[in-house]
Write a protein that holds these residues in place. Sequence first.
Motif, PDB file in Angstrom:
ATOM      1  N   HIS A  54       0.796  -1.148   0.606  1.00 25.10           N
ATOM      2  CA  HIS A  54       0.141   0.234   0.520  1.00 25.10           C
ATOM      3  C   HIS A  54       0.673   1.821  -0.297  1.00 25.10           C
ATOM      4  O   HIS A  54       2.028   2.023   0.822  1.00 25.10           O
ATOM      5  CB  HIS A  54      -1.001   0.220   1.318  1.00 25.10           C
ATOM      6  N   HIS A  55       1.556   1.932  -0.816  1.00 24.07           N
ATOM      7  CA  HIS A  55       1.990   2.810  -1.394  1.00 24.07           C
ATOM      8  C   HIS A  55       1.243   4.102  -1.470  1.00 24.07           C
ATOM      9  O   HIS A  55      -0.183   4.318  -1.958  1.00 24.07           O
ATOM     10  CB  HIS A  55       2.886   2.723  -2.463  1.00 24.07           C
ATOM     11  N   ASP A  56       1.281   5.583  -0.417  1.00 16.01           N
ATOM     12  CA  ASP A  56       0.974   6.699  -0.765  1.00 16.01           C
ATOM     13  C   ASP A  56       1.339   7.259  -1.761  1.00 16.01           C
ATOM     14  O   ASP A  56       2.714   7.316  -1.815  1.00 16.01           O
ATOM     15  CB  ASP A  56       1.059   7.150   0.901  1.00 16.01           C
ATOM     16  N   HIS A  57       0.978   7.962  -2.737  1.00 18.64           N
ATOM     17  CA  HIS A  57       1.531   8.075  -4.461  1.00 18.64           C
ATOM     18  C   HIS A  57       1.403   9.634  -4.189  1.00 18.64           C
ATOM     19  O   HIS A  57       2.512  10.341  -4.590  1.00 18.64           O
ATOM     20  CB  HIS A  57       1.102   7.612  -5.454  1.00 18.64           C
ATOM     21  N   SER A  58       1.114  10.564  -2.990  1.00 20.89           N
ATOM     22  CA  SER A  58       1.097  11.785  -3.284  1.00 20.89           C
ATOM     23  C   SER A  58       2.165  12.369  -2.016  1.00 20.89           C
ATOM     24  O   SER A  58       3.218  11.899  -1.735  1.00 20.89           O
ATOM     25  CB  SER A  58       0.024  12.197  -2.350  1.00 20.89           C
ATOM     26  N   PRO A  59       3.095  14.004  -3.445  1.00 24.54           N
ATOM     27  CA  PRO A  59       4.575  13.855  -2.512  1.00 24.54           C
ATOM     28  C   PRO A  59       4.337  14.340  -1.159  1.00 24.54           C
ATOM     29  O   PRO A  59       3.275  14.473  -0.960  1.00 24.54           O
ATOM     30  CB  PRO A  59       5.173  14.935  -3.643  1.00 24.54           C
ATOM     31  N   TYR A  60       5.761  14.263  -0.067  1.00 21.65           N
ATOM     32  CA  TYR A  60       5.760  14.892   0.960  1.00 21.65           C
ATOM     33  C   TYR A  60       6.243  16.034   0.494  1.00 21.65           C
ATOM     34  O   TYR A  60       6.718  16.581  -0.309  1.00 21.65           O
ATOM     35  CB  TYR A  60       7.278  14.064   1.041  1.00 21.65           C
ATOM     36  N   VAL A  61       4.842  16.712   1.993  1.00 20.67           N
ATOM     37  CA  VAL A  61       4.542  18.292   1.435  1.00 20.67           C
ATOM     38  C   VAL A  61       5.877  18.817   3.457  1.00 20.67           C
ATOM     39  O   VAL A  61       5.014  17.920   4.109  1.00 20.67           O
ATOM     40  CB  VAL A  61       3.525  18.853   1.893  1.00 20.67           C
ATOM     41  N   ARG A  62       6.551  19.724   3.246  1.00 22.50           N
ATOM     42  CA  ARG A  62       7.041  19.663   4.153  1.00 22.50           C
ATOM     43  C   ARG A  62       6.505  20.810   5.033  1.00 22.50           C
ATOM     44  O   ARG A  62       5.657  21.486   4.528  1.00 22.50           O
ATOM     45  CB  ARG A  62       8.728  20.201   4.172  1.00 22.50           C
ATOM     46  N   VAL A  63       5.873  21.307   6.606  1.00 15.50           N
ATOM     47  CA  VAL A  63       5.541  22.058   7.541  1.00 15.50           C
ATOM     48  C   VAL A  63       6.398  23.278   7.396  1.00 15.50           C
ATOM     49  O   VAL A  63       6.039  24.473   7.521  1.00 15.50           O
ATOM     50  CB  VAL A  63       5.274  21.712   8.442  1.00 15.50           C
ATOM     51  N   THR A  64       7.814  22.961   7.712  1.00 16.95           N
ATOM     52  CA  THR A  64       8.438  24.131   7.675  1.00 16.95           C
ATOM     53  C   THR A  64       9.743  24.348   6.743  1.00 16.95           C
ATOM     54  O   THR A  64       9.451  22.844   5.660  1.00 16.95           O
ATOM     55  CB  THR A  64       9.404  24.110   9.345  1.00 16.95           C
ATOM     56  N   PRO A  65      10.048  24.899   5.871  1.00 19.54           N
ATOM     57  CA  PRO A  65      11.109  24.948   4.517  1.00 19.54           C
ATOM     58  C   PRO A  65      12.541  24.181   5.648  1.00 19.54           C
ATOM     59  O   PRO A  65      13.085  24.195   6.134  1.00 19.54           O
ATOM     60  CB  PRO A  65      11.544  26.585   4.713  1.00 19.54           C
ATOM     61  N   LYS A  66      12.979  23.377   4.612  1.00 15.17           N
ATOM     62  CA  LYS A  66      14.134  22.818   3.896  1.00 15.17           C
ATOM     63  C   LYS A  66      15.296  23.841   5.422  1.00 15.17           C
ATOM     64  O   LYS A  66      15.399  24.490   4.199  1.00 15.17           O
ATOM     65  CB  LYS A  66      14.375  22.490   2.949  1.00 15.17           C
ATOM     66  N   VAL A  67      16.022  23.572   6.011  1.00 11.66           N
ATOM     67  CA  VAL A  67      17.070  23.858   6.078  1.00 11.66           C
ATOM     68  C   VAL A  67      18.540  23.502   5.554  1.00 11.66           C
ATOM     69  O   VAL A  67      18.377  21.737   5.567  1.00 11.66           O
ATOM     70  CB  VAL A  67      17.382  23.629   7.570  1.00 11.66           C
ATOM     71  N   GLY A  68      19.101  24.004   4.938  1.00  9.30           N
ATOM     72  CA  GLY A  68      20.631  24.326   4.300  1.00  9.30           C
ATOM     73  C   GLY A  68      21.940  23.676   4.720  1.00  9.30           C
ATOM     74  O   GLY A  68      21.738  24.132   5.596  1.00  9.30           O
ATOM     75  N   ALA A  69      22.617  22.670   4.582  1.00 12.46           N
ATOM     76  CA  ALA A  69      23.526  23.286   4.865  1.00 12.46           C
ATOM     77  C   ALA A  69      24.911  24.222   5.163  1.00 12.46           C
ATOM     78  O   ALA A  69      25.444  24.396   6.824  1.00 12.46           O
ATOM     79  CB  ALA A  69      24.914  21.887   4.170  1.00 12.46           C
ATOM     80  N   ASN A  70      24.091  25.266   4.157  1.00 10.51           N
ATOM     81  CA  ASN A  70      24.973  26.598   4.477  1.00 10.51           C
ATOM     82  C   ASN A  70      24.076  27.549   4.761  1.00 10.51           C
ATOM     83  O   ASN A  70      24.336  28.795   4.954  1.00 10.51           O
ATOM     84  CB  ASN A  70      26.145  26.721   3.081  1.00 10.51           C
ATOM     85  N   ASP A  71      22.944  27.086   5.234  1.00 12.12           N
ATOM     86  CA  ASP A  71      22.333  28.246   5.404  1.00 12.12           C
ATOM     87  C   ASP A  71      22.528  28.544   7.210  1.00 12.12           C
ATOM     88  O   ASP A  71      23.775  27.465   7.760  1.00 12.12           O
ATOM     89  CB  ASP A  71      20.712  27.866   6.084  1.00 12.12           C
ATOM     90  N   PRO A  72      22.403  29.636   7.448  1.00  8.63           N
ATOM     91  CA  PRO A  72      22.434  29.536   9.468  1.00  8.63           C
ATOM     92  C   PRO A  72      21.595  29.182   9.945  1.00  8.63           C
ATOM     93  O   PRO A  72      21.104  28.386  10.126  1.00  8.63           O
ATOM     94  CB  PRO A  72      21.689  31.342   9.503  1.00  8.63           C
ATOM     95  N   CYS A  73      22.502  28.770  11.214  1.00  4.58           N
ATOM     96  CA  CYS A  73      21.963  27.067  12.527  1.00  4.58           C
ATOM     97  C   CYS A  73      21.142  28.081  13.124  1.00  4.58           C
ATOM     98  O   CYS A  73      20.484  29.349  13.310  1.00  4.58           O
ATOM     99  CB  CYS A  73      22.969  26.971  13.326  1.00  4.58           C
ATOM    100  N   HIS A  74      19.720  27.080  13.268  1.00  2.00           N
ATOM    101  CA  HIS A  74      18.443  27.461  13.639  1.00  2.00           C
ATOM    102  C   HIS A  74      18.521  28.092  15.595  1.00  2.00           C
ATOM    103  O   HIS A  74      17.941  28.547  15.717  1.00  2.00           O
ATOM    104  CB  HIS A  74      17.385  26.085  12.935  1.00  2.00           C
ATOM    105  N   CYS A  75      19.785  27.580  15.527  1.00  2.00           N
ATOM    106  CA  CYS A  75      20.307  27.401  17.558  1.00  2.00           C
ATOM    107  C   CYS A  75      20.127  28.842  17.736  1.00  2.00           C
ATOM    108  O   CYS A  75      20.301  29.284  18.460  1.00  2.00           O
ATOM    109  CB  CYS A  75      21.153  26.119  17.844  1.00  2.00           C
ATOM    110  N   GLY A  76      21.061  29.896  16.742  1.00  2.00           N
ATOM    111  CA  GLY A  76      20.641  30.941  17.118  1.00  2.00           C
ATOM    112  C   GLY A  76      22.609  31.330  16.727  1.00  2.00           C
ATOM    113  O   GLY A  76      23.396  31.957  17.371  1.00  2.00           O
ATOM    114  N   SER A  77      23.302  30.367  17.486  1.00  2.00           N
ATOM    115  CA  SER A  77      25.037  29.821  17.495  1.00  2.00           C
ATOM    116  C   SER A  77      26.152  31.510  16.477  1.00  2.00           C
ATOM    117  O   SER A  77      27.195  31.633  16.237  1.00  2.00           O
ATOM    118  CB  SER A  77      25.597  28.975  17.343  1.00  2.00           C
TER     119      SER A  77
END
Length: 60
Positions: free
Chosen positions: A27-50
């Motif tokens: 039983h496969h769900d063929h609908s695409p995955y939708v993120r609730v929050t935007p994806k964090v990229g490796a070169n983005d500032p860290c979300h912890c505030g450091s």
Amino acid sequence: MTDTKENQTKDHDVPHVHGPNCNHGHHHDHSPYVRVTPKVGANDPCHCGSGKKFKKCCRK
């Protein structure tokens, strides 16, 4: 007891192939995955505030 050709069911004679018409209990769900929050990229500032890049801080 050894398995011989006579003891095997017909399902074992058919190769196991997945595809759009797969009908053997998956039983496969063929609908695409939708993120609730935007994806964090490796070169983005860290979300912890450091102030560091995410890849050097909280990405572990």
